[in-house]
Design a protein around this motif. Structure first.
Motif, PDB file in Angstrom:
ATOM      1  N   GLU A  27       0.842  -1.203   0.000  1.00 60.44           N
ATOM      2  CA  GLU A  27       0.000   0.000   0.000  1.00 60.44           C
ATOM      3  C   GLU A  27       0.877   1.251   0.000  1.00 60.44           C
ATOM      4  O   GLU A  27       0.604   2.209  -0.717  1.00 60.44           O
ATOM      5  CB  GLU A  27      -0.913  -0.001   1.224  1.00 60.44           C
ATOM      6  N   PHE A  28       1.949   1.222   0.796  1.00 64.67           N
ATOM      7  CA  PHE A  28       2.899   2.333   0.800  1.00 64.67           C
ATOM      8  C   PHE A  28       3.535   2.486  -0.581  1.00 64.67           C
ATOM      9  O   PHE A  28       3.673   3.594  -1.103  1.00 64.67           O
ATOM     10  CB  PHE A  28       3.972   2.076   1.855  1.00 64.67           C
ATOM     11  N   GLY A  29       3.922   1.340  -1.197  1.00 61.98           N
ATOM     12  CA  GLY A  29       4.533   1.390  -2.528  1.00 61.98           C
ATOM     13  C   GLY A  29       3.585   1.941  -3.568  1.00 61.98           C
ATOM     14  O   GLY A  29       3.989   2.715  -4.446  1.00 61.98           O
ATOM     15  N   ASP A  30       2.287   1.571  -3.490  1.00 65.44           N
ATOM     16  CA  ASP A  30       1.302   2.095  -4.448  1.00 65.44           C
ATOM     17  C   ASP A  30       1.156   3.603  -4.309  1.00 65.44           C
ATOM     18  O   ASP A  30       1.071   4.334  -5.314  1.00 65.44           O
ATOM     19  CB  ASP A  30      -0.050   1.417  -4.234  1.00 65.44           C
ATOM     20  N   LYS A  31       1.122   4.105  -3.063  1.00 63.01           N
ATOM     21  CA  LYS A  31       1.028   5.555  -2.865  1.00 63.01           C
ATOM     22  C   LYS A  31       2.259   6.261  -3.415  1.00 63.01           C
ATOM     23  O   LYS A  31       2.162   7.346  -4.011  1.00 63.01           O
ATOM     24  CB  LYS A  31       0.851   5.856  -1.379  1.00 63.01           C
ATOM     25  N   LEU A  32       3.425   5.645  -3.225  1.00 61.61           N
ATOM     26  CA  LEU A  32       4.660   6.231  -3.732  1.00 61.61           C
ATOM     27  C   LEU A  32       4.635   6.316  -5.260  1.00 61.61           C
ATOM     28  O   LEU A  32       5.003   7.339  -5.853  1.00 61.61           O
ATOM     29  CB  LEU A  32       5.851   5.399  -3.258  1.00 61.61           C
ATOM     30  N   LEU A  33       4.165   5.253  -5.925  1.00 64.34           N
ATOM     31  CA  LEU A  33       4.086   5.256  -7.392  1.00 64.34           C
ATOM     32  C   LEU A  33       3.080   6.289  -7.889  1.00 64.34           C
ATOM     33  O   LEU A  33       3.317   6.965  -8.898  1.00 64.34           O
ATOM     34  CB  LEU A  33       3.698   3.859  -7.891  1.00 64.34           C
ATOM     35  N   THR A  34       1.969   6.455  -7.182  1.00 65.31           N
ATOM     36  CA  THR A  34       0.959   7.434  -7.594  1.00 65.31           C
ATOM     37  C   THR A  34       1.507   8.845  -7.497  1.00 65.31           C
ATOM     38  O   THR A  34       1.324   9.664  -8.414  1.00 65.31           O
ATOM     39  CB  THR A  34      -0.297   7.285  -6.704  1.00 65.31           C
ATOM     40  N   LEU A  35       2.200   9.155  -6.382  1.00 67.45           N
ATOM     41  CA  LEU A  35       2.790  10.485  -6.229  1.00 67.45           C
ATOM     42  C   LEU A  35       3.879  10.724  -7.274  1.00 67.45           C
ATOM     43  O   LEU A  35       4.002  11.826  -7.826  1.00 67.45           O
ATOM     44  CB  LEU A  35       3.372  10.640  -4.825  1.00 67.45           C
TER      45      LEU A  35
ATOM     46  N   ASP B 188      14.340  13.305  -6.754  1.00 64.58           N
ATOM     47  CA  ASP B 188      15.206  13.278  -5.580  1.00 64.58           C
ATOM     48  C   ASP B 188      14.573  13.966  -4.376  1.00 64.58           C
ATOM     49  O   ASP B 188      14.991  13.758  -3.242  1.00 64.58           O
ATOM     50  CB  ASP B 188      16.550  13.932  -5.914  1.00 64.58           C
ATOM     51  N   GLN B 189      13.556  14.818  -4.601  1.00 62.02           N
ATOM     52  CA  GLN B 189      12.881  15.480  -3.492  1.00 62.02           C
ATOM     53  C   GLN B 189      12.062  14.453  -2.709  1.00 62.02           C
ATOM     54  O   GLN B 189      11.506  13.519  -3.277  1.00 62.02           O
ATOM     55  CB  GLN B 189      11.961  16.595  -4.011  1.00 62.02           C
ATOM     56  N   PRO B 190      11.983  14.586  -1.361  1.00 56.99           N
ATOM     57  CA  PRO B 190      11.273  13.580  -0.556  1.00 56.99           C
ATOM     58  C   PRO B 190       9.781  13.544  -0.861  1.00 56.99           C
ATOM     59  O   PRO B 190       9.174  14.557  -1.207  1.00 56.99           O
ATOM     60  CB  PRO B 190      11.534  14.032   0.888  1.00 56.99           C
ATOM     61  N   PHE B 191       9.192  12.352  -0.718  1.00 53.90           N
ATOM     62  CA  PHE B 191       7.755  12.148  -0.880  1.00 53.90           C
ATOM     63  C   PHE B 191       7.115  12.082   0.509  1.00 53.90           C
ATOM     64  O   PHE B 191       7.600  11.358   1.384  1.00 53.90           O
ATOM     65  CB  PHE B 191       7.475  10.848  -1.641  1.00 53.90           C
ATOM     66  N   GLU B 192       6.044  12.841   0.704  1.00 51.82           N
ATOM     67  CA  GLU B 192       5.327  12.856   1.979  1.00 51.82           C
ATOM     68  C   GLU B 192       4.226  11.799   1.931  1.00 51.82           C
ATOM     69  O   GLU B 192       3.256  11.931   1.173  1.00 51.82           O
ATOM     70  CB  GLU B 192       4.716  14.243   2.213  1.00 51.82           C
ATOM     71  N   ILE B 193       4.390  10.732   2.725  1.00 53.22           N
ATOM     72  CA  ILE B 193       3.422   9.635   2.739  1.00 53.22           C
ATOM     73  C   ILE B 193       3.125   9.264   4.186  1.00 53.22           C
ATOM     74  O   ILE B 193       4.033   8.934   4.946  1.00 53.22           O
ATOM     75  CB  ILE B 193       3.951   8.398   1.984  1.00 53.22           C
ATOM     76  N   GLU B 194       1.874   9.340   4.561  1.00 53.38           N
ATOM     77  CA  GLU B 194       1.419   8.930   5.894  1.00 53.38           C
ATOM     78  C   GLU B 194       2.201   9.629   6.995  1.00 53.38           C
ATOM     79  O   GLU B 194       2.589   9.030   8.004  1.00 53.38           O
ATOM     80  CB  GLU B 194       1.535   7.407   6.048  1.00 53.38           C
ATOM     81  N   GLY B 195       2.476  10.935   6.781  1.00 52.62           N
ATOM     82  CA  GLY B 195       3.146  11.716   7.807  1.00 52.62           C
ATOM     83  C   GLY B 195       4.643  11.539   7.874  1.00 52.62           C
ATOM     84  O   GLY B 195       5.297  12.092   8.752  1.00 52.62           O
ATOM     85  N   THR B 196       5.222  10.745   6.967  1.00 55.41           N
ATOM     86  CA  THR B 196       6.669  10.544   6.948  1.00 55.41           C
ATOM     87  C   THR B 196       7.214  10.922   5.581  1.00 55.41           C
ATOM     88  O   THR B 196       6.495  10.934   4.587  1.00 55.41           O
ATOM     89  CB  THR B 196       7.034   9.080   7.245  1.00 55.41           C
ATOM     90  N   GLN B 197       8.492  11.254   5.542  1.00 55.73           N
ATOM     91  CA  GLN B 197       9.152  11.601   4.288  1.00 55.73           C
ATOM     92  C   GLN B 197      10.023  10.430   3.848  1.00 55.73           C
ATOM     93  O   GLN B 197      10.734   9.832   4.654  1.00 55.73           O
ATOM     94  CB  GLN B 197       9.998  12.859   4.453  1.00 55.73           C
ATOM     95  N   TYR B 198       9.976  10.134   2.548  1.00 54.86           N
ATOM     96  CA  TYR B 198      10.747   9.008   2.012  1.00 54.86           C
ATOM     97  C   TYR B 198      11.416   9.437   0.710  1.00 54.86           C
ATOM     98  O   TYR B 198      10.807  10.118  -0.117  1.00 54.86           O
ATOM     99  CB  TYR B 198       9.844   7.801   1.764  1.00 54.86           C
ATOM    100  N   ARG B 199      12.667   9.065   0.541  1.00 52.45           N
ATOM    101  CA  ARG B 199      13.424   9.409  -0.668  1.00 52.45           C
ATOM    102  C   ARG B 199      13.722   8.159  -1.484  1.00 52.45           C
ATOM    103  O   ARG B 199      14.000   7.099  -0.921  1.00 52.45           O
ATOM    104  CB  ARG B 199      14.756  10.090  -0.312  1.00 52.45           C
ATOM    105  N   ILE B 200      13.651   8.301  -2.785  1.00 51.55           N
ATOM    106  CA  ILE B 200      14.091   7.259  -3.703  1.00 51.55           C
ATOM    107  C   ILE B 200      14.972   7.911  -4.758  1.00 51.55           C
ATOM    108  O   ILE B 200      15.103   9.139  -4.812  1.00 51.55           O
ATOM    109  CB  ILE B 200      12.903   6.542  -4.387  1.00 51.55           C
TER     110      ILE B 200
END
Length: 763
Positions: A387-395, A443-455
């Protein structure tokens, strides 16, 4: 008839609303349960870190052979001991200080000020309990308010006895409860969740949001809280609904008792917040149902009138044709778009590319294809959930759409693969700018579920007509450029050139040769000694695989093992290595073991224990002389499956060593849950220990951990006498490297082993 249809519609909508409500509650419970598991694991790991230091202190004090409380106090109230406690506390972020308490309950020494203040714990419940109970494990106190520090704390304690069993005192670690509250804040954020850590008696230890009743019972044994007490008594995670204790209204409560400590993680979610979106959707559905009912009624009424007038039949047919066109349009959209991101899919992208090539051919213009592949996405998807991965792909899809031009096409062509078509390219420099902008944006962080994640992201570029006249050629060459970008370390872009194609062909040639190497007996093994640091006695040899290629010469494993794993050839190659290494080791002196490296792919083979047992019987090698070296790559696979394979191999008598310990994700959790006998310190720490203090400190810490867990330690990569002397001084027992001996073939290693064995017998 119309009344029946309306009733069916109402029932169908009611059932759908009920199911969506249950799904909303189920998703909320699952989210809270996942969060509780993460918090429980973090809490256990944090307390284990404190207890590991206490165990080290206990081993050091036991070595002093103190027999009376007076000797215990005299030996440990020194300023040197105070500095040792301060140093121990500075390395553990979740502890306020470490302290030593005497048999009379008075503070002997601590990591605070020195000389230590007069503090008496004789009336504390933990002192009264441990004084009269010979409890060998770690003991957690109830929360205590430390007026001097103005904050709540909790002690992790261990009892210290003399050689005759006399009670000498206590070792204590004061837990910083604000550390846990801060961690809960980082996870829960502004989500509306309440996170509480309690002991099994219901006393609050830490919470977020902060509450003013820390140290008091939150869960008395009364009717509203019986479900909480029942779940805690079962020892397994569970949930229940009840009025909020700290917040008004009904709340969903997920309760997760820790397995290793008498603590409980409790997470509360407001039912009103969970169902807020559902209520909005219910109102919309209710309004839509009312409108639909009205429409059905009016449609039936109109149909009755139209049946009376034959001249309206053509209009009705036209309406049906219009509806059919809409359905066909919807089907076409589904066939050409990715249902998660809404982007064009692979099929549509190929059609657009074929059309763009035809237009470019007519106008004699150029176009470009960019193939994009995400870096580190698999780690996010595996560790944080799909679910986290799907949100990341959508953003990410939305961000890519904002970065391209109005005529460009963005498509999702695979799991974490995307492609961009620029149908008109006027200047190659614009592709460089586009790729740079894409890399910067991703490279900018993605905001997902209140946390920031970088890829990260790697980009391969191919242009028409320079790099291909057909869609298949362009996509293949863009993929080759993408492979080069990932080989260069990722997070870069790379444009195709013919030299890349040549490298790809060379890789293909290696692949074809690798498929025949085993049959043509082109593999061979070398053996590198592992010796005792003190005397240099050989206790084992590591089998190292080499591929003697008829044209390229001797190829090291780093150049073909990854390809063999990808092709599935590592399974038969691995069994050949087992057979050859065990047969060779059977000719050595009985005290010398053989270590063999095992790939993660081999651990997916359920037949591994049975086949290895056959090899040991066939070669007449004792199972206890075989050591399997595995890296954390094996442990990142399905842990339950890996543990099952290891236990079956352990049943044969085979030993295990964790390679490259201290790098990557290797941690104490692996050593606790998997049956290892030894760890190998990676050569990067050995290389840096002569000029970097932190590398020397890490080696010291690893040796301390291994000693506490009763594991052997092997330092690899020893290249000079200074490194060997330093490791001897630190207490490392076993070493390996070029300074002790280079890898040799079986014929050359046997005399060395016999000579070494005879020298040890003479001693």
């Amino acid at each position: 008839m119309s009344a029946l249809l309306l009733q069916i519609l109402v029932v169908a909508v009611s059932v759908a609303l009920y199911k969506t409500r249950e799904l909303a509650l189920q998703d909320a419970r699952q989210t809270a349960e996942n969060l509780s598991i993460a918090i429980a694991g973090h809490t256990s790991t944090s307390l284990q870190g404190i207890d590991l230091v206490l165990r080290g202190m206990q081993s050091r004090i036991d070595a002093l052979n103190l027999t009376t409380p007076q000797a215990f106090r005299a030996a440990l109230r020194t300023e040197a001991e105070h500095q040792t406690l301060q140093q121990a506390g500075s390395g553990v972020s979740q502890v306020q200080a470490f302290a030593i308490i005497g048999a009379d309950g008075r503070l002997i020494n601590g990591g605070g000020t020195f000389p230590v203040p007069a503090v008496d714990y004789a009336r504390a419940a933990f002192y009264q309990y441990l004084k009269t109970h010979d409890d060998r494990g770690a003991y957690l106190s109830r929360p205590l308010y430390r007026a001097g520090r103005g904050r709540w704390t909790m002690f992790v304690l261990r009892r210290v006895d003399g050689p005759s069993g006399q009670f000498l005192g206590l070792l204590a670690g004061a837990v910083d409860l604000d550390y846990f509250a801060g961690f809960y804040h980082s996870l829960a954020g502004q989500s509306g969740l309440t996170v509480t850590l309690l002991n099994r008696g219901g006393d609050i230890i830490a919470s977020y949001p902060p509450i003013p009743v820390t140290g008091h019972a939150l869960m008395p044994a009364s009717k509203p809280y019986l479900p909480w007490l029942s779940i805690v008594a079962s020892g397994h995670p569970g949930w229940y609904e009840a009025p909020g204790v700290l917040s008004p209204g009904m709340r969903l409560n997920v309760v997760n008792p820790l397995r290793d400590y008498p603590l409980v993680v409790s997470i509360g979610i407001s039912e009103a917040d969970v169902l807020a979106d559902w209520r909005k959707e219910s109102w919309i559905a209710a309004g839509g149902t009312a409108v639909a009912m009205l429409c059905v009624f009016l449609m039936l009424h109109a149909l009755a009138r139209q049946l009376q007038r034959l001249e309206a039949s053509e209009a009705a047919l036209a309406a049906q044709n219009t509806a059919l066109v809409k359905v066909e349009g919807a089907i076409s959209h589904l066939a050409n778009h990715d249902d998660l991101t809404g982007l064009s899919n692979r099929r549509a992208f190929h059609e657009f590319l074929d059309q763009a090539i035809a237009r470019a051919n007519r106008s004699r213009s150029s176009l470009a294809v960019l193939c994009l592949d995400l870096d580190r996405f698999k780690i996010a998807n595996d560790t944080r959930g799909h679910e986290f991965g799907d949100k990341l792909l959508t953003l990410l899809a939305a961000r890519l759409g904002r970065m391209v031009g109005p005529g460009d096409t963005v498509a999702r062509t695979g799991g974490d693969e995307f492609a961009i078509l620029r149908p008109v390219m006027r200047d190659p420099a614009e592709l460089t700018a586009l790729a740079r902008n894409l890399l910067t944006a991703v490279d900018q962080p993605f905001e997902i579920e209140g946390t920031q994640y970088r890829i990260g992201m790697s980009i391969g570029i191919a242009c028409y007509p320079a790099h291909g006249a057909h869609a298949g050629d362009l996509l293949r060459n863009a993929d080759i450029a993408l492979y080069q970008a990932k080989s260069d370390g990722g997070n870069v872009s790379c444009t195709f050139d013919e030299s890349m194609n040549a490298r790809q062909q060379a890789l293909y040639a290696i692949e074809q040769g690798l498929r025949q190497a085993l049959e043509l007996q082109q593999f061979e093994l070398s053996y590198q000694p592992i010796v005792t640091a003190a005397s240099g006695k050989i206790i084992a040899c590591e089998a190292l695989l080499r591929w003697r290629h008829p044209e390229r010469g001797l190829i090291p494993p780093m150049d073909f093992i990854g390809l063999a794993e990808h092709l599935g050839l590592i399974i038969p190659i691995g069994y050949w290595v087992f057979e050859a290494a065990c047969a060779e080791a059977a000719t050595w002196p009985a005290g010398v073991s053989i270590t063999v490296n095992v790939s993660p792919v081999q651990f997916r083979d359920d037949n591994l224990p049975a086949k290895l047992s056959e090899i040991l019987q066939r070669t007449q090698l004792a199972a206890g002389r075989l050591v399997l070296e595995i890296t954390e790559g094996v442990l990142l696979e399905d842990s339950s499956h890996v543990l099952g394979i290891m236990n079956r191999l352990r049943g044969l008598g085979v030993h295990f060593s964790l390679d490259d310990f201290g790098t990557g994700h290797s941690g104490l959790g692996y050593l606790r849950h998997f049956p290892f006998d030894a760890i190998k310190i990676d050569k990067i720490f050995i290389r840096d220990m002569e000029h970097k203090a932190e590398a020397r400190a890490i080696i010291t810490a690893l040796l301390t951990v291994a000693t506490a867990l009763e594991l052997d330690v092997i330092a690899e990569g020893i290249e000079n006498g200074a490194q060997l002397a330093a490791l001897r001084h630190l207490g490392c027992l076993y070493v390996q490297g070029y300074f002790m001996g280079r890898p040799q073939n079986g014929q050359d290693i046997r005399p060395l082993l016999r000579e070494n064995h005879m020298e040890s017998l003479n001693i």
